[in-house]
Write a protein that holds these residues in place. Structure first.
Motif, PDB file in Angstrom:
ATOM      1  N   GLY A  21      -6.993   2.599  -4.198  1.00  0.00           N
ATOM      2  CA  GLY A  21      -7.958   3.610  -3.770  1.00  0.00           C
ATOM      3  C   GLY A  21      -9.376   3.349  -4.248  1.00  0.00           C
ATOM      4  O   GLY A  21     -10.335   3.853  -3.666  1.00  0.00           O
ATOM      5  N   HIS A  22      -9.511   2.559  -5.294  1.00  0.00           N
ATOM      6  CA  HIS A  22     -10.850   2.313  -5.835  1.00  0.00           C
ATOM      7  C   HIS A  22     -11.750   1.614  -4.813  1.00  0.00           C
ATOM      8  O   HIS A  22     -12.953   1.817  -4.796  1.00  0.00           O
ATOM      9  CB  HIS A  22     -10.769   1.502  -7.125  1.00  0.00           C
ATOM     10  CG  HIS A  22     -10.139   2.260  -8.264  1.00  0.00           C
ATOM     11  ND1 HIS A  22      -9.826   3.605  -8.182  1.00  0.00           N
ATOM     12  CD2 HIS A  22      -9.770   1.862  -9.504  1.00  0.00           C
ATOM     13  CE1 HIS A  22      -9.303   3.987  -9.346  1.00  0.00           C
ATOM     14  NE2 HIS A  22      -9.247   2.953 -10.143  1.00  0.00           N
ATOM     15  N   MET A 119     -12.807   8.310 -10.908  1.00  0.00           N
ATOM     16  CA  MET A 119     -11.859   7.736  -9.943  1.00  0.00           C
ATOM     17  C   MET A 119     -10.464   7.917 -10.533  1.00  0.00           C
ATOM     18  O   MET A 119      -9.988   7.088 -11.287  1.00  0.00           O
ATOM     19  CB  MET A 119     -12.200   6.257  -9.720  1.00  0.00           C
ATOM     20  CG  MET A 119     -13.615   6.082  -9.147  1.00  0.00           C
ATOM     21  SD  MET A 119     -14.407   4.523  -9.560  1.00  0.00           S
ATOM     22  CE  MET A 119     -13.672   3.421  -8.375  1.00  0.00           C
ATOM     23  N   ASN A 121      -6.808   7.874 -10.745  1.00  0.00           N
ATOM     24  CA  ASN A 121      -5.515   7.398 -10.213  1.00  0.00           C
ATOM     25  C   ASN A 121      -4.359   7.739 -11.162  1.00  0.00           C
ATOM     26  O   ASN A 121      -3.236   7.298 -10.959  1.00  0.00           O
ATOM     27  CB  ASN A 121      -5.561   5.902  -9.880  1.00  0.00           C
ATOM     28  CG  ASN A 121      -5.875   5.042 -11.095  1.00  0.00           C
ATOM     29  OD1 ASN A 121      -5.836   5.512 -12.229  1.00  0.00           O
ATOM     30  ND2 ASN A 121      -6.179   3.776 -10.859  1.00  0.00           N
ATOM     31  N   THR A 172      -9.257   9.986  -1.592  1.00  0.00           N
ATOM     32  CA  THR A 172      -9.526   8.792  -0.788  1.00  0.00           C
ATOM     33  C   THR A 172      -9.052   8.971   0.656  1.00  0.00           C
ATOM     34  O   THR A 172      -9.452   8.212   1.535  1.00  0.00           O
ATOM     35  CB  THR A 172      -8.824   7.551  -1.379  1.00  0.00           C
ATOM     36  OG1 THR A 172      -7.441   7.870  -1.566  1.00  0.00           O
ATOM     37  CG2 THR A 172      -9.449   7.145  -2.697  1.00  0.00           C
ATOM     38  N   SER A 198      -7.500   9.051  -6.412  1.00  0.00           N
ATOM     39  CA  SER A 198      -7.436   7.681  -5.902  1.00  0.00           C
ATOM     40  C   SER A 198      -6.021   7.160  -6.142  1.00  0.00           C
ATOM     41  O   SER A 198      -5.387   7.527  -7.127  1.00  0.00           O
ATOM     42  CB  SER A 198      -8.477   6.858  -6.670  1.00  0.00           C
ATOM     43  OG  SER A 198      -8.405   5.500  -6.350  1.00  0.00           O
TER      44      SER A 198
END
Lengths: 268, 75
Positions: A21-22, A119, A121, A172, A198
């Motif tokens: 997703g980054h 971000m 995750n 995302t 993400s």
């Protein structure tokens, strides 16, 4: 400008895993900067350590790749010395809220004009999938094979309580919303926080019953809801998206300038 | 304003084959090729929503489109 004009093409393909997703966050951040037509020379991007922090290697603006958790401290130094620059700090969840947790709350409290992007995750990807302060209880990780008992921070509530002037959340999957929120955050004069959910299919997904990036993005689609679409009496257990705080409070660099001006006046 | 597709460019060297574009494409334009890279199999079905380009983690997709009005002016 085209997307390729904002990246250092010599480092592509990037090292993030397939479906990470980054890459989508980087994609959205580039669009936000492009829509706002901010000259590349006016942007400083500062990152710490982690998968997310590799972003400063790829984006062709002024970049600083600094110490784990300390990106906001470096960013504060940049901003204080050159307040006219736009300072953007992309961070991972572990980087921002574990080792960098103290920097995060104090940056929010001071309300310095910096855009922090978390971000999220929910895992330490680069080091092998250890649980982070945002994994949440009941999740699995390589360091919690029988289940994690640590509850997660709510980034939005934390940033809000610490005093951030702008706080938002997206995912995302919701790319156009993400781009819009990033634009609002970058425009905001004060400390702005955007949490972007993400996906890490390699570690978080694999450990938590989601086989692919697509599964994880479907999860973002199904299990989040826009703040603007909540009916009265809403009680479903979904993660909310949108703008949670948008307040104008005195900005740190401006206040500092004011103090300098008044002290100088006192001398004469 | 309706958009007219000119080209879907996929940078196969950057595509890592995650399949996000294929799964979420509303027009079912894309598929994975024999090397597990994204491929624009049915470009005639493309509605130029740009979601594949925006959701691509590898920055490997570019959807080139023209507005209908621009097209009329140029023709």
């Amino acid at each position: 400008m085209a997307v390729r004009d904002y990246i250092r093409q010599r480092f592509f393909p990037h090292l993030w895993c397939p479906g990470c997703g980054h890459g989508i966050v980087m994609n959205g951040l580039i669009r936000a900067i492009d829509h706002m037509a901010i000259p590349k020379n006016d942007i400083v991007m500062v990152s710490g350590i982690g998968c997310s922090s590799r972003i400063t290697g790829y984006v062709d603006v002024h970049t600083l790749h600094t110490l784990h958790g300390r990106a906001l401290a470096f960013a504060a130094g940049v901003k204080l010395s050159r307040p006219e620059l736009r300072v953007i700090v992309p961070m991972g969840d572990g980087d921002a809220l574990s080792i960098g947790g103290n920097h995060f709350i104090h940056a929010a409290r001071r309300n310095m004009d910096i855009t922090a992007i978390v971000m999220n995750n929910r895992i330490y990807g680069m080091t092998g999938g250890q649980f982070s302060p945002l994994s949440g209880s009941g999740t699995q990780a390589s360091t919690a094979p029988f289940g994690n008992i640590d509850p997660a921070f709510d980034v939005v509530s934390l940033a809000k309580a610490a005093g951030a002037g702008f706080v938002a959340r997206s995912t995302t999957y919701h790319v156009t919303e993400m781009i819009d929120l990033l634009k609002q955050a970058i425009s905001h004069r004060g400390f702005s926080v955007v949490e972007i959910l993400s996906q890490c299919p390699t570690y978080f997904g694999k450990h938590n019953g989601m086989e692919s990036a697509v599964d994880m993005m479907e999860n973002f689609r199904k299990n989040t809801k826009s703040l603007g679409k909540i009916p009265e009496g809403y009680s479903e257990d979904k993660v909310l998206r949108g703008v949670f705080v948008n307040e104008n409070r005195p900005e740190y660099c401006q206040e500092y300038e004011r103090i300098i001006a008044s002290a100088m006046k006192g001398e004469t | 304003m309706k958009k007219i597709l000119k080209d879907i460019r996929i940078n196969k060297a950057w595509c890592k084959g995650c399949g996000i574009c294929v799964h979420f494409c509303p027009g079912k334009v894309l598929e994975m090729d024999e090397n597990d890279k994204a491929n624009a199999r049915y470009p005639e079905l493309c509605i130029c929503c740009m979601m594949c380009e925006l959701r691509c983690p590898d920055l490997a997709i570019e959807v080139i489109s023209d507005d209908e009005s621009t097209d009329e002016v140029s023709s």
